[in-house]
Design an enzyme around this catalytic site. Structure first.
Site, PDB file in Angstrom:
ATOM      1  N   GLY A   1      28.481 -33.093 -76.525  1.00  0.00           N
ATOM      2  CA  GLY A   1      28.113 -34.465 -76.961  1.00  0.00           C
ATOM      3  C   GLY A   1      26.865 -34.492 -77.733  1.00  0.00           C
ATOM      4  O   GLY A   1      26.307 -35.678 -78.066  1.00  0.00           O
TER       5      GLY A   1
ATOM      6  N   TYR B   1      22.952  -7.949 -79.436  1.00  0.00           N
ATOM      7  CA  TYR B   1      22.158  -9.038 -79.035  1.00  0.00           C
ATOM      8  C   TYR B   1      20.776  -9.017 -79.407  1.00  0.00           C
ATOM      9  O   TYR B   1      20.144  -8.078 -78.482  1.00  0.00           O
ATOM     10  CB  TYR B   1      22.317  -9.508 -77.747  1.00  0.00           C
ATOM     11  CG  TYR B   1      24.013 -10.136 -77.403  1.00  0.00           C
ATOM     12  CD1 TYR B   1      24.676 -10.280 -78.754  1.00  0.00           C
ATOM     13  CD2 TYR B   1      24.150 -10.424 -76.368  1.00  0.00           C
ATOM     14  CE1 TYR B   1      26.044 -10.697 -78.678  1.00  0.00           C
ATOM     15  CE2 TYR B   1      25.720 -11.041 -76.018  1.00  0.00           C
ATOM     16  CZ  TYR B   1      26.490 -11.013 -77.112  1.00  0.00           C
ATOM     17  OH  TYR B   1      27.709 -11.408 -77.038  1.00  0.00           O
TER      18      TYR B   1
ATOM     19  N   GLY C   1      28.549 -26.244 -79.020  1.00  0.00           N
ATOM     20  CA  GLY C   1      27.655 -27.549 -78.734  1.00  0.00           C
ATOM     21  C   GLY C   1      28.301 -28.690 -78.911  1.00  0.00           C
ATOM     22  O   GLY C   1      27.926 -30.040 -78.528  1.00  0.00           O
TER      23      GLY C   1
ATOM     24  N   SER D   1      31.828 -19.043 -76.231  1.00  0.00           N
ATOM     25  CA  SER D   1      31.840 -20.423 -77.061  1.00  0.00           C
ATOM     26  C   SER D   1      32.683 -21.546 -76.328  1.00  0.00           C
ATOM     27  O   SER D   1      33.235 -22.149 -77.025  1.00  0.00           O
ATOM     28  CB  SER D   1      31.909 -20.353 -78.332  1.00  0.00           C
ATOM     29  OG  SER D   1      31.449 -21.403 -79.292  1.00  0.00           O
TER      30      SER D   1
END
Length: 343
Positions: A216, A53, A212, A207
């Site tokens: 919405g 990361y 995402g 996830s």
């Protein structure tokens, strides 16, 4: 916050973990430290990172937070991962003893700790014999450098093979698997969830908002824009966005989540997270926030209890679309009953 055992271990973790892939990239150090503070302040005690990361920056940021906050290390369960490239040389990648020896020591140094509670193989290595990897992990537990180990992104047969080999050799057994899992990505229920249940492993879904989509943020046939990952950086996956946008199944699921969220007066993200957190074998769901506002919204899922009817509605509309043998509709129905504990 609810607390559960870490897979088949006796260690206790919150049912929402803090994923830190954004640290040092989409969240600067100050924001990252505030996210850590807010997460722990809300009752969370499970922090997940990886050496890869931001090329080690995520681990370093967490390490400096530990150093600046006395007692923080003892209050949390710390997880990291190794496997992916951390250099340019042939042995700077993989799950060989040579690479993992250095990778683990480097992670310990960056984090500023003597032990990582959960060390995970970030993915399967097709080159290294799995026995070599398992023996390294056994030795790392025995030496005290790690408390437990687990896997990430393994297939069902890979997971089962590793568990049975470790058991046959009398080595320490894995306790967790970290897979991608959400209302839009449920294919792991075909093989991986049953394999995890059979082995007694806890799932740590990553996830859970499907990049995402389940928050919405995205609208049908409208290219991502504004303060979204794809809006700010379309190169991250516009091809995948186009494919998912064209699939009616996507919008059936997104619509069902939105309807329940509106009826309950909560965010779509909270509905989607609560569904994942309640699935069989799930120990803790990874929250990957870029901002303190995102984290605050996601943590609201800890107070949301979906009704049986809402769960059934979401589960039905998001059923994986696999229509060929041996994963046809009847087989899916039988498998769903078995996962849910029925006959």
């Amino acid at each position: 916050m609810e607390y559960r055992t870490l897979g088949n271990s006796g260690t206790i973790v919150s049912n929402y973990a803090l994923g830190t892939m954004t640290f040092g990239a989409e969240a600067d150090e100050g924001t990252s430290h505030t996210i850590l503070e807010n997460y722990v302040g809300a009752g969370g005690n499970f922090i997940d990172t990886a050496d890869v990361y931001t090329a080690g920056a995520s681990e370093e940021i967490i390490g400096r937070w530990f150093a600046s906050r006395p007692g923080a290390r003892d209050a949390v369960v710390l997880a990291s991962k190794g496997r992916f490239p951390m250099g340019i040389h042939p042995n700077d990648v993989g799950t060989s003893r040579k690479h993992l020896t250095r990778a683990l020591d480097d992670s310990l140094r960056r984090l500023g700790v003597e032990q990582i509670d959960l060390y995970q193989m970030h993915a399967w290595d097709p080159i290294t014999p799995i026995e070599e990897t398992l023996r390294f992990l056994h030795d790392a537990v025995t030496s005290g450098k790690i408390g437990y180990y687990g896997f990430s992104n393994f297939l069902g047969w890979q997971l089962t093979k590793a568990v049975h080999l470790a058991r046959a050799h009398g080595w320490h057994l894995p306790v967790t698997l970290q897979p991608q899992y959400s209302l839009l990505v449920r294919e792991i229920e075909l093989e991986i969830v049953p394999a995890s249940l059979d082995a007694g492993l806890g799932l740590l879904p990553w996830s859970p908002l499907a990049g995402g989509w389940l928050s919405g943020k995205y609208k049908r046939d409208e290219a991502p824009a504004g303060a979204t990952r794809l809006g700010e950086n379309p190169q991250r996956g516009m091809e995948a966005w186009t494919e998912r946008n064209a699939n009616p199944h996507t919008w059936d699921v997104v619509g069902a989540v939105a309807d329940i969220a509106a009826a309950r007066g909560v965010s779509a993200s909270q509905v989607a997270l609560a569904w994942v957190a309640g699935r069989p074998a799930v120990t803790s769901v990874l929250l990957g926030a870029r901002t303190t506002e995102q984290l605050a919204d996601n943590l609201g899922a800890a107070d949301l209890v979906l009704t049986a009817r809402e769960i059934e509605q979401l589960t039905r509309v998001s059923e994986p679309r696999v229509g060929v043998y041996p994963y046809g509709p009847k087989a899916q129905e039988q498998r769903s009953r078995k996962i849910a504990g029925g006959r």
